[in-house]
Design a protein around this motif. Sequence first.
Motif: not given
Length: 225
Positions: A105-107, A124-125, A130-136
């Motif tokens: 739900w949070v994700n 924490r994660d 949640v965002f394995p492709d985050a820009d940073l």
Amino acid sequence: MAIDGPAASGKSSTAQWVAGQLGFRHVDSGALYRAATGAAIRTGVPSAEWTPDFVLEQAQRVALEPRQTSFAPRIDGADVTEEIRGPAVTGCVALVAQMPMIRSWVNARVRDVATHFDVVVDGRDMGTAVFPDADLKVFLVADPWERARRRLVQRLGRRPTDDEIADETELLVRRDAADATQTVQARDAILVDTTALTQTEQVDRIVALARAALRTLREGVDGGS
Ligand code: DC
């Protein structure tokens, strides 16, 4: 952009400052776990009787209201920024954060916000689940003693004694253990140890990393056109 790290590593305050400097919005994923916990507490049902289905039902009363550089957590329309930092919520939130249904739900809430806004997300994660492709991705760490000392300075507004810091350190280390399974450093996260950094140095360093990541992104876009 994702900032992860253990309790009291300064993630939220850093994420808030960085978001302000970049013109992004800060999303505090821990606040969603806390708000879901607060909604369950408000029912009066004792935490020993909470099932994941029950907490998820209560979580439907939680909303994030967009502010200029952040989001305010609400339960039944009321701002609960203060309430969710209190001892009642802090005492039960690790239980709620271990429920896979609540994690989903949070994700989903955080991903939904990130499709509409440029965000700095802390938790924490965030950089893994949640965002394995985050820009940073930044992973913040600091010595438990130093984290405890900072937390006490903030809470007491004075210099804490060594005995006070020792007690707080013990609590923090216990919280680290309770959160250990979900606290994950992404392989491509940049580790920032803030033990010897001031708040300003810490923010400046992460803003510099974010600007470098944005430059690389823009060059990638330009290069590709
Ligand atoms: O960072 P915080 O103290 O507000 O986090 C509250 C709780 O939620 C804590 O038990 C850790 C958990 N949490 C989590 O499991 N995953 C996140 N992304 C954020 C917080």
